[in-house]
Scaffold this motif. Structure first.
Motif, short mmCIF file in Angstrom:
data_model
loop_
_atom_site.label_atom_id
_atom_site.label_comp_id
_atom_site.label_asym_id
_atom_site.label_seq_id
_atom_site.Cartn_x
_atom_site.Cartn_y
_atom_site.Cartn_z
N ARG A 58 -7.05 5.52 7.25
CA ARG A 58 -5.63 5.37 6.93
C ARG A 58 -5.13 6.58 6.16
O ARG A 58 -5.89 7.27 5.51
CB ARG A 58 -5.43 4.10 6.09
CG ARG A 58 -5.70 2.85 6.87
CD ARG A 58 -6.01 1.69 5.94
NE ARG A 58 -6.31 0.49 6.69
CZ ARG A 58 -7.50 0.21 7.19
NH1 ARG A 58 -8.52 1.03 7.01
NH2 ARG A 58 -7.69 -0.90 7.86
N PHE A 113 -3.03 8.43 3.21
CA PHE A 113 -2.52 8.25 1.86
C PHE A 113 -1.96 9.57 1.37
O PHE A 113 -2.41 10.64 1.80
CB PHE A 113 -3.64 7.80 0.91
CG PHE A 113 -4.16 6.43 1.21
CD1 PHE A 113 -3.55 5.30 0.67
CD2 PHE A 113 -5.25 6.25 2.06
CE1 PHE A 113 -4.02 4.03 0.96
CE2 PHE A 113 -5.72 4.98 2.36
CZ PHE A 113 -5.10 3.87 1.80
N TRP A 148 -13.54 1.80 -3.12
CA TRP A 148 -12.64 1.49 -4.24
C TRP A 148 -11.44 0.70 -3.74
O TRP A 148 -10.95 -0.20 -4.39
CB TRP A 148 -12.21 2.82 -4.88
CG TRP A 148 -11.53 2.72 -6.19
CD1 TRP A 148 -10.20 2.91 -6.41
CD2 TRP A 148 -12.09 2.45 -7.48
NE1 TRP A 148 -9.91 2.77 -7.74
CE2 TRP A 148 -11.06 2.48 -8.42
CE3 TRP A 148 -13.40 2.16 -7.90
CZ2 TRP A 148 -11.27 2.26 -9.78
CZ3 TRP A 148 -13.60 1.93 -9.26
CH2 TRP A 148 -12.55 1.98 -10.17
N PHE A 149 -10.96 1.05 -2.55
CA PHE A 149 -9.82 0.33 -1.97
C PHE A 149 -10.27 -0.83 -1.08
O PHE A 149 -9.46 -1.47 -0.43
CB PHE A 149 -8.96 1.28 -1.12
CG PHE A 149 -8.14 2.23 -1.94
CD1 PHE A 149 -7.89 1.99 -3.28
CD2 PHE A 149 -7.58 3.36 -1.36
CE1 PHE A 149 -7.13 2.85 -4.04
CE2 PHE A 149 -6.82 4.24 -2.12
CZ PHE A 149 -6.59 3.99 -3.46
N VAL A 187 0.13 -5.01 -7.11
CA VAL A 187 -1.04 -4.33 -6.54
C VAL A 187 -1.19 -2.99 -7.24
O VAL A 187 -0.28 -2.18 -7.24
CB VAL A 187 -0.87 -4.12 -5.02
CG1 VAL A 187 -2.08 -3.41 -4.45
CG2 VAL A 187 -0.66 -5.45 -4.33
N PHE A 233 -0.94 2.10 -6.40
CA PHE A 233 -0.02 2.73 -5.47
C PHE A 233 1.37 2.86 -6.09
O PHE A 233 1.93 1.90 -6.60
CB PHE A 233 0.08 1.94 -4.17
CG PHE A 233 -1.28 1.71 -3.56
CD1 PHE A 233 -1.95 2.76 -2.96
CD2 PHE A 233 -1.89 0.47 -3.65
CE1 PHE A 233 -3.22 2.57 -2.45
CE2 PHE A 233 -3.17 0.28 -3.15
CZ PHE A 233 -3.83 1.33 -2.54
N LEU A 272 0.77 5.32 1.99
CA LEU A 272 0.92 4.85 0.61
C LEU A 272 0.72 6.03 -0.32
O LEU A 272 -0.16 6.88 -0.09
CB LEU A 272 -0.11 3.77 0.31
CG LEU A 272 0.06 2.47 1.11
CD1 LEU A 272 -1.06 1.50 0.77
CD2 LEU A 272 1.41 1.84 0.83
N LEU A 315 -4.78 5.00 -11.26
CA LEU A 315 -6.16 5.05 -10.79
C LEU A 315 -7.07 5.59 -11.89
O LEU A 315 -8.18 5.10 -12.08
CB LEU A 315 -6.26 5.93 -9.54
CG LEU A 315 -5.64 5.34 -8.27
CD1 LEU A 315 -5.66 6.35 -7.14
CD2 LEU A 315 -6.35 4.06 -7.85
#
Lengths: 690, 165
Positions: free
Chosen positions: A556, A558, A600-601, A649, A652, A665, A672
């Protein structure tokens, strides 16, 4: 209907707020002048008077009766002040400063008419009035010692008369300038004259002379007060405007009674009165600017984003025609047009961003008052030095910045700068200095809050942190000095009741830090005991657009804000070592903690990852490497909020449209970082050292 | 795209005589759910979804709708409907919820039914213990030949989607 009312109300509040801010700013200048025992600039008092006057007017229109009542009382007081019926002094200044707070409070009330406020407001108005009743010292009327002419004296407004007296009292020489003006352009010419003269002299008034002039022109007699010697003044104006003559002080009093008829009726209307004229100037400046809701600018920015997407789509459609010789000529033309379009689009974006920018001075001006107040409360002497007030940042940032900066400023005075006695004992200047510096640095704006106070006692900070159970005594021994200073940012480090026994500071520093991080900024401390403390806040210039590195994690996309990135290096699994369950790599001899974003995600590993990368990010004085699958490229992205629903969440900052309906995102680097470093296994001693 | 001033409701205005309530019936799993049409902004062919890691299971991700980022929730997952594999996205209906526009992923959009208030059996009048987002049930003409009527469960979008985390 209620929407309309809300709108109007909002506009009133915005305007009132601006007026109060201007008032606050000007009062400070007035105070400064007073502290230096200078006579305040007449135009400054006028400015203050005008702010209060306008505030009174609009408050009346919108039913803010308490605001109106206070403004009304102040207006009278200020009128007395500018007419010289009152002397400026600390009690007067205190009352004026007090008004700023009262206005702000009253403007924030739900019910602007609230009867609960009435006693308080009445009491304040009574104080204002009582101060207004202490007339200025009168050292005899000096006017009649000059051969100004009773005809002139009789038509002076009260204000002009006061200025005339004041100028004489200050030892200025009076002059008469005769100048001829073209009737059709008289307003402009007088304005021009005003500009030319401003540096050398003050214009008391101008009156038409009875002699000179014809159908097209008129001769004016301008009454001036100046410190510039006669010869110099003559050299300046004689050629250009007309004769300058000094008005001598006379020993005998003129006995000619005033002759009101000596000025033809109606002539006066030709002459802009100084008062009205400056009023017009401010009206004009209002007409040239528009107040815009920041959301409308966001909407515009969205449209620009959409346009960019359309442009990409058109580009794709065009490239579909590529290779067909039939379109060769048209394609070249389309390509050229496309590039032109892109340029214009970039320009449009820059311009919109530019509109969002406001000078940081807007926030700084608020602090001037706070500094004065806090210094008084603690009986300390503090001089505020501001540099870079013109540094521009996004409006949203300015708003968000006010509270954190306020904390820092208050802390510097409460805990940083020492009392006068202590400073004397330490052979420091009795007056402490608090500096607010702002400047641009690359794509960031840096704001420093610096004081020359006692500095922070690192060991005491450490002891406090241990006593509050924020870290164990053992762990605390490994801390570097910088790490000890950073302890003030820990939540729960300080509470209000403990402030006094702390040599350092710390009221709400964790809140300050959180707020700054939320804006994508960083905050750092430098402090030397006995010398002072400097808190540095680094922020992006705008929140609307950021430069980002687009990366791939778990298949994905980012976006990682480039502001936090130090470098990106190839990653190899062999280099990874584990220290107390934490993965680290060694870079140039330093140990760098790393965090693989895929697990981590909670994403699934993509297999056959040939070359992965570590993106080294820096926040404050910590470093952390994020492991990603691939680098895609850099892009300017507009971060959009994920909305209320997904706000819980973590990690992000929002999402951004990369075109072609692809979203990425945007990683919230500060979040983080704090998530990584605050997770339970890690002790402060494990953290990356700067 | 902010919420409309008036609240989308399935409860008819007591003052009005012939109150019909338009309801958008959608299919999720084997059941039909009805959303007040006044709360539905748009019905979308499913655009590319961007997953949000770490979000709860019922969040499918985010989509871009004319420059806005819209969160998409999976109705089946949200209602904890069982006997269901994750299917390819059918449709996304954009629903106005208080402060936000939320995309609700459904398998199919069935029909817009004009319900008379006397056709609705309100939850408050039923003895069954129903979730707070169920306003009631109604019967609508069936599309299938097997039955003449189908049951549609009427949803209060605010109760279902407001304050979702």
């Amino acid at each position: 209907m209620s929407d309309l009312r809300d709108n109007v109300q909002q506009e009133f509040l915005a305007e009132a707020q601006e007026l109060v801010e201007a008032l606050s700013r000007d009062l400070l200048l007035l105070d400064e002048a007073h502290q230096r025992a200078e006579r305040p600039d007449a135009s400054l008092i006028n400015e203050i008077f005008r702010s209060v006057h306008t505030l009174k007017g609009i408050a009346g229109m919108f039913g803010y009766k308490h605001v109106g009542a206070i403004a009304h009382a102040l207006e009278d007081l200020l009128d007395d002040l500018r007419l010289g019926r009152l002397d400026i002094g600390d009690p007067l200044l205190d009352v004026l400063f007090d008004s700023v707070e009262r206005f702000q409070r009253l403007l924030s009330l739900e019910d602007p008419q609230s009867p609960e406020e009435t006693p308080e407001v009445d009491a304040y108005v009574a104080i204002v009035r009582s101060i207004g009743n202490q007339p200025a010292s009168d050292d005899g009327d000096p006017l009649h010692r000059y051969a100004i002419g009773s005809a002139v004296l009789s038509v002076l407004t009260e204000y002009e008369e006061h200025r005339l007296r004041a100028c004489i009292r200050e030892g200025m020489q009076l002059y008469r300038l005769r100048a001829t003006f073209d009737l059709t352009a008289i307003d402009d010419s007088i304005e021009a004259l005003r500009d030319v003269i401003r540096d050398d002299a003050e214009i008391i008034t101008y009156l038409p002379s009875l002699e000179g002039g014809n159908d097209e022109s008129i001769e004016l007699v301008v009454l001036l007060a100046s410190r510039v010697p006669e010869s110099e003044l003559k050299a300046h104006f004689e050629g250009q405007y007309g004769a300058v003559e000094a008005i001598e002080e006379q020993t005998h009093l003129p006995t000619i009674p005033p002759q009101l008829t000596s000025i033809p009726p109606g002539t006066q209307s030709l002459l802009p009165q100084p008062e009205e004229e400056s009023g017009q100037a401010s009206l004009r400046s209002v007409a040239n600017s528009v107040r815009v809701d920041i959301r409308k600018l966001d909407d515009l920015m969205n449209v620009v984003g959409e346009l960019a997407l359309v442009r990409t789509a058109v580009g794709r459609a065009i490239s579909g025609l590529d290779g067909d010789p039939k379109y060769k000529h048209s394609l070249r033309e389309l390509d050229r047009l496309g590039r032109g379009f892109e340029r214009q689009l970039a320009e449009l974006r820059t311009r919109i961003l530019d509109v969002r920018m406001v000078p940081l001075g807007q926030v700084f001006s608020k602090f001037a008052r706070i500094v004065r107040q806090a210094a008084r409360e603690h009986d300390k002497q503090v001089r505020l030095v501001v540099t870079g007030a013109n540094t521009e940042v996004d409006k949203l940032i300015v708003e968000e910045l006010a509270d954190p900066l306020m904390h820092l400023v208050r802390n510097a005075i409460d805990h940083g700068i020492e009392s006068v006695e202590t400073r004397m004992r330490l052979a420091k200047p009795s007056e402490g200095t608090l500096a607010l510096n702002a400047y641009h640095k690359g794509r960031n704006v840096v704001i420093e809050v610096e004081d020359d106070g006692g500095g922070m006692h690192a060991q005491k900070l450490r002891e406090t942190a241990v006593s509050r159970g924020l870290l164990t005594a053992e762990a605390s021994h490994d801390l570097t000095r910088q790490e000890m200073l950073n302890l003030v940012f820990l939540p729960g480090f300080s509470t209000n009741e403990s402030v006094t026994d702390l040599s350092g500071r710390g009221v709400g520093m964790d809140v300050v830090k959180t707020n700054i991080l939320r804006m994508g900024g960083v905050v750092s401390i430098a402090s030397e005991q006995g010398i002072g403390t400097k808190i540095t806040v680094t922020l992006p210039i705008t929140l609307a657009i950021i430069r980002a590195l687009i990366v791939k994690v778990g298949g994905r996309l980012f976006a990682l804000p480039i502001s936090a990135i130090r470098e990106a290096v190839p990653f190899s699994q062999q280099d990874v070592r584990t220290i107390q369950g934490r993965k680290v790599i060694t870079m140039r001899g330093e140990t760098l903690p790393i965090c693989d974003l895929t697990p981590w995600f909670g994403l699934r590993e993509v297999e056959h990852q040939a070359s992965r990368f570590v993106i080294v990010c820096e926040m404050g004085n910590r470093e952390l490497g994020f492991v990603v699958d691939d680098l895609v490229g850099q892009e300017d992205v507009i971060t959009k909020s994920l909305g209320q629903t997904l706000s819980s969440v973590r990690g992000f900052a929002g999402a951004t449209d990369l075109g072609n309906q692809r979203l990425a995102l945007v990683l919230d680097t500060p979040a983080l970082f704090s998530e990584y470093f605050s997770s339970s296994e890690v002790q402060p001693s494990m953290e990356a050292r700067a | 795209m902010t919420a409309g001033a008036q609240r989308a409701t399935l409860v008819p205005d007591p003052g009005s005589q012939d109150a019909t309530i338009p309801v958008l019936a959608v299919a999720a799993g084997t059941e039909l759910y009805g959303f007040p049409l006044s709360a539905v902004r748009e019905i979308l062919m499913p655009p590319p979804l961007t997953e949000v890691p770490r979000a709860a299971n019922h969040f499918l991700g985010v989509i871009a709708v004319r420059g806005e980022i819209v969160t998409v929730v999976d109705l089946s997952e949200l209602l904890r409907l069982e006997d269901r594999d994750r299917q390819p996205l059918g449709r996304v209906i954009l629903v106005d919820v208080a402060e936000e526009l939320i995309g609700v992923a459904v398998d199919r959009v069935v029909q817009v039914a004009q319900l008379q208030s006397d056709q609705i059996e309100y939850a408050s009048a039923m003895s069954a213990d129903l979730s707070e987002y169920v306003v009631g049930v109604a019967r609508i003409p069936s599309e299938s030949v097997a039955t003449s009527e189908e049951m549609v469960i009427l949803i209060d979008p605010r109760a279902l989607l407001g304050g979702l985390t």
